[in-house]
Design a protein around this motif. Structure first.
Motif, PDB file in Angstrom:
ATOM      1  N   ARG A 130     -17.118 -41.824   5.665  1.00  0.00           N
ATOM      2  CA  ARG A 130     -16.630 -40.468   5.911  1.00  0.00           C
ATOM      3  C   ARG A 130     -15.815 -40.438   7.190  1.00  0.00           C
ATOM      4  NH1 ARG A 130     -21.700 -36.807   6.047  1.00  0.00           N
ATOM      5  NH2 ARG A 130     -20.171 -35.190   6.553  1.00  0.00           N
ATOM      6  N   ASP A 131     -14.875 -39.515   7.220  1.00  0.00           N
ATOM      7  CA  ASP A 131     -14.072 -39.260   8.411  1.00  0.00           C
ATOM      8  C   ASP A 131     -14.209 -37.774   8.698  1.00  0.00           C
ATOM      9  OD1 ASP A 131     -12.103 -38.758  10.309  1.00  0.00           O
ATOM     10  OD2 ASP A 131     -10.712 -40.214   9.466  1.00  0.00           O
ATOM     11  N   ASN A 132     -15.067 -37.441   9.634  1.00  0.00           N
ATOM     12  CA  ASN A 132     -15.321 -36.028   9.910  1.00  0.00           C
ATOM     13  C   ASN A 132     -14.099 -35.329  10.500  1.00  0.00           C
ATOM     14  OD1 ASN A 132     -17.955 -36.176   8.940  1.00  0.00           O
ATOM     15  ND2 ASN A 132     -18.799 -36.677  10.962  1.00  0.00           N
ATOM     16  N   ALA A 133     -13.251 -36.063  11.186  1.00  0.00           N
ATOM     17  CA  ALA A 133     -12.036 -35.455  11.742  1.00  0.00           C
ATOM     18  C   ALA A 133     -11.089 -35.015  10.633  1.00  0.00           C
ATOM     19  CB  ALA A 133     -11.347 -36.436  12.672  1.00  0.00           C
ATOM     20  N   LYS A 134     -11.155 -35.683   9.482  1.00  0.00           N
ATOM     21  CA  LYS A 134     -10.291 -35.344   8.340  1.00  0.00           C
ATOM     22  C   LYS A 134     -11.044 -34.591   7.260  1.00  0.00           C
ATOM     23  CE  LYS A 134      -7.172 -39.283   8.987  1.00  0.00           C
ATOM     24  NZ  LYS A 134      -6.564 -40.489   8.344  1.00  0.00           N
TER      25      LYS A 134
ATOM     26  N   CYS B 155     -12.411 -37.554  -1.172  1.00  0.00           N
ATOM     27  CA  CYS B 155     -12.891 -36.194  -1.429  1.00  0.00           C
ATOM     28  C   CYS B 155     -12.662 -35.388  -0.163  1.00  0.00           C
ATOM     29  CB  CYS B 155     -14.360 -36.212  -1.815  1.00  0.00           C
ATOM     30  SG  CYS B 155     -15.087 -34.576  -2.026  1.00  0.00           S
ATOM     31  N   ALA B 156     -11.731 -34.459  -0.238  1.00  0.00           N
ATOM     32  CA  ALA B 156     -11.408 -33.621   0.909  1.00  0.00           C
ATOM     33  C   ALA B 156     -12.187 -32.319   0.835  1.00  0.00           C
ATOM     34  CB  ALA B 156      -9.916 -33.343   0.941  1.00  0.00           C
ATOM     35  N   ALA B 157     -12.740 -31.926   1.952  1.00  0.00           N
ATOM     36  CA  ALA B 157     -13.556 -30.718   2.016  1.00  0.00           C
ATOM     37  C   ALA B 157     -12.895 -29.662   2.882  1.00  0.00           C
ATOM     38  CB  ALA B 157     -14.933 -31.049   2.577  1.00  0.00           C
ATOM     39  N   SER B 158     -13.021 -28.429   2.446  1.00  0.00           N
ATOM     40  CA  SER B 158     -12.564 -27.327   3.274  1.00  0.00           C
ATOM     41  C   SER B 158     -13.695 -26.908   4.201  1.00  0.00           C
ATOM     42  CB  SER B 158     -12.144 -26.151   2.391  1.00  0.00           C
ATOM     43  OG  SER B 158     -13.283 -25.655   1.697  1.00  0.00           O
ATOM     44  N   GLY B 159     -13.379 -26.090   5.181  1.00  0.00           N
ATOM     45  CA  GLY B 159     -14.427 -25.578   6.046  1.00  0.00           C
ATOM     46  C   GLY B 159     -14.610 -26.402   7.313  1.00  0.00           C
ATOM     47  N   ARG B 160     -15.192 -25.785   8.304  1.00  0.00           N
ATOM     48  CA  ARG B 160     -15.333 -26.410   9.612  1.00  0.00           C
ATOM     49  C   ARG B 160     -16.683 -27.052   9.827  1.00  0.00           C
ATOM     50  NH1 ARG B 160     -13.702 -21.425  13.310  1.00  0.00           N
ATOM     51  NH2 ARG B 160     -14.966 -20.404  11.714  1.00  0.00           N
ATOM     52  N   THR B 161     -17.554 -27.010   8.826  1.00  0.00           N
ATOM     53  CA  THR B 161     -18.902 -27.540   9.004  1.00  0.00           C
ATOM     54  C   THR B 161     -19.140 -28.809   8.205  1.00  0.00           C
ATOM     55  OG1 THR B 161     -19.727 -26.130   7.226  1.00  0.00           O
ATOM     56  CG2 THR B 161     -19.825 -25.264   9.473  1.00  0.00           C
ATOM     57  N   PHE B 162     -18.065 -29.486   7.824  1.00  0.00           N
ATOM     58  CA  PHE B 162     -18.179 -30.683   6.993  1.00  0.00           C
ATOM     59  C   PHE B 162     -19.125 -31.693   7.600  1.00  0.00           C
ATOM     60  CE2 PHE B 162     -16.920 -33.948   4.111  1.00  0.00           C
ATOM     61  CZ  PHE B 162     -16.774 -35.111   4.847  1.00  0.00           C
ATOM     62  N   SER B 163     -19.064 -31.872   8.897  1.00  0.00           N
ATOM     63  CA  SER B 163     -19.853 -32.919   9.553  1.00  0.00           C
ATOM     64  C   SER B 163     -21.352 -32.666   9.478  1.00  0.00           C
ATOM     65  CB  SER B 163     -19.420 -33.060  11.017  1.00  0.00           C
ATOM     66  OG  SER B 163     -19.658 -31.855  11.711  1.00  0.00           O
ATOM     67  N   THR B 164     -21.752 -31.466   9.113  1.00  0.00           N
ATOM     68  CA  THR B 164     -23.179 -31.153   9.048  1.00  0.00           C
ATOM     69  C   THR B 164     -23.776 -31.407   7.669  1.00  0.00           C
ATOM     70  OG1 THR B 164     -22.823 -28.844   8.449  1.00  0.00           O
ATOM     71  CG2 THR B 164     -22.858 -29.377  10.798  1.00  0.00           C
ATOM     72  N   TYR B 165     -22.948 -31.798   6.702  1.00  0.00           N
ATOM     73  CA  TYR B 165     -23.414 -32.009   5.337  1.00  0.00           C
ATOM     74  C   TYR B 165     -23.629 -33.488   5.038  1.00  0.00           C
ATOM     75  CZ  TYR B 165     -22.234 -27.182   4.173  1.00  0.00           C
ATOM     76  OH  TYR B 165     -22.190 -25.817   4.129  1.00  0.00           O
ATOM     77  N   GLY B 166     -24.674 -33.761   4.291  1.00  0.00           N
ATOM     78  CA  GLY B 166     -24.773 -35.043   3.644  1.00  0.00           C
ATOM     79  C   GLY B 166     -23.836 -35.042   2.452  1.00  0.00           C
TER      80      GLY B 166
ATOM     81  N   PHE C 219     -26.539 -40.784  -9.918  1.00  0.00           N
ATOM     82  CA  PHE C 219     -26.253 -40.962  -8.508  1.00  0.00           C
ATOM     83  C   PHE C 219     -25.528 -42.274  -8.276  1.00  0.00           C
ATOM     84  CE2 PHE C 219     -26.823 -41.121  -4.034  1.00  0.00           C
ATOM     85  CZ  PHE C 219     -27.284 -42.396  -3.714  1.00  0.00           C
ATOM     86  N   VAL C 220     -24.566 -42.254  -7.345  1.00  0.00           N
ATOM     87  CA  VAL C 220     -23.830 -43.462  -6.992  1.00  0.00           C
ATOM     88  C   VAL C 220     -24.084 -43.859  -5.531  1.00  0.00           C
ATOM     89  CG1 VAL C 220     -21.547 -44.509  -6.746  1.00  0.00           C
ATOM     90  CG2 VAL C 220     -22.019 -42.998  -8.689  1.00  0.00           C
ATOM     91  N   ALA C 221     -23.805 -42.932  -4.622  1.00  0.00           N
ATOM     92  CA  ALA C 221     -23.942 -43.263  -3.192  1.00  0.00           C
ATOM     93  C   ALA C 221     -24.017 -41.978  -2.392  1.00  0.00           C
ATOM     94  CB  ALA C 221     -22.762 -44.102  -2.721  1.00  0.00           C
ATOM     95  N   THR C 222     -24.595 -42.089  -1.214  1.00  0.00           N
ATOM     96  CA  THR C 222     -24.659 -40.945  -0.314  1.00  0.00           C
ATOM     97  C   THR C 222     -24.519 -41.411   1.125  1.00  0.00           C
ATOM     98  OG1 THR C 222     -25.940 -38.992   0.338  1.00  0.00           O
ATOM     99  CG2 THR C 222     -27.181 -40.993  -0.125  1.00  0.00           C
ATOM    100  N   ILE C 223     -24.010 -40.499   1.951  1.00  0.00           N
ATOM    101  CA  ILE C 223     -23.869 -40.786   3.376  1.00  0.00           C
ATOM    102  C   ILE C 223     -24.295 -39.544   4.154  1.00  0.00           C
ATOM    103  CG2 ILE C 223     -21.415 -40.111   3.360  1.00  0.00           C
ATOM    104  CD1 ILE C 223     -20.971 -42.323   5.501  1.00  0.00           C
ATOM    105  N   SER C 224     -25.089 -39.753   5.179  1.00  0.00           N
ATOM    106  CA  SER C 224     -25.577 -38.636   5.980  1.00  0.00           C
ATOM    107  C   SER C 224     -24.554 -38.264   7.049  1.00  0.00           C
ATOM    108  CB  SER C 224     -26.902 -39.025   6.643  1.00  0.00           C
ATOM    109  OG  SER C 224     -26.663 -39.961   7.692  1.00  0.00           O
ATOM    110  N   TRP C 225     -24.868 -37.219   7.772  1.00  0.00           N
ATOM    111  CA  TRP C 225     -23.981 -36.800   8.863  1.00  0.00           C
ATOM    112  C   TRP C 225     -23.967 -37.821   9.989  1.00  0.00           C
ATOM    113  CZ3 TRP C 225     -27.634 -33.428   6.757  1.00  0.00           C
ATOM    114  CH2 TRP C 225     -28.902 -33.515   7.302  1.00  0.00           C
ATOM    115  N   SER C 226     -24.982 -38.699  10.019  1.00  0.00           N
ATOM    116  CA  SER C 226     -25.023 -39.742  11.050  1.00  0.00           C
ATOM    117  C   SER C 226     -24.642 -41.106  10.494  1.00  0.00           C
ATOM    118  CB  SER C 226     -26.418 -39.805  11.669  1.00  0.00           C
ATOM    119  OG  SER C 226     -27.385 -40.039  10.669  1.00  0.00           O
TER     120      SER C 226
END
Length: 121
Positions: free
Chosen positions: A70-74, A21-32, A46-53
């Motif tokens: 997750r890969d915040n750089a991508k 799942c690719a996200a646009s925007g520069r604040t991706f790393s701040t979202y769960g 619900f299946v799974a979730t991952i936090s910003w940490s």
């Protein structure tokens, strides 16, 4: 934030798939980030979730078989699905939330378009 999910397909029971799942925007790393699914004739679940940490949480039905990462750089979140079962057949959606670790769909504010996963027996 716009989300684009891909990676679904038709597989046999026991096979593996990786959804992206690719996200646009520069604040991706701040979202769960979360994955949900809707099987034919059933409600979204619900299946799974991952936090910003990188804290993760899974539904009991997929625990031990699925891995969210997750890969915040991508700006991308993944769902690795192993040992797939026919019961995993569904449209899978990725979603973004300002709340970390939530399994409640109404706490997710951005949704992708879904990708179909079909598991044959």
């Amino acid at each position: 934030v716009q989300l684009q999910a891909c990676g679904g397909g038709l597989v046999q029971a026991g096979d593996s798939l990786r959804l992206s799942c690719a996200a646009s925007g520069r604040t991706f790393s701040t979202y769960g980030m979360g994955w949900f699914r809707r099987a034919p004739g059933k409600e979204r679940e619900f299946v799974a979730t991952i936090s910003w940490s990188d804290n993760t949480y899974y539904a009991d039905s997929v625990k031990g078989r699925f891995t969210i990462s997750r890969d915040n750089a991508k700006n991308t979140v993944y769902l690795r699905m192993n040992s797939l079962e026919p019961e995993d057949t569904a449209v899978y959606y990725c979603a973004a939330s300002l709340i970390a670790g939530s399994e409640r769909a109404n706490q997710y504010i951005y949704w992708g378009q879904g990708t179909q996963v079909t598991v044959s027996s």
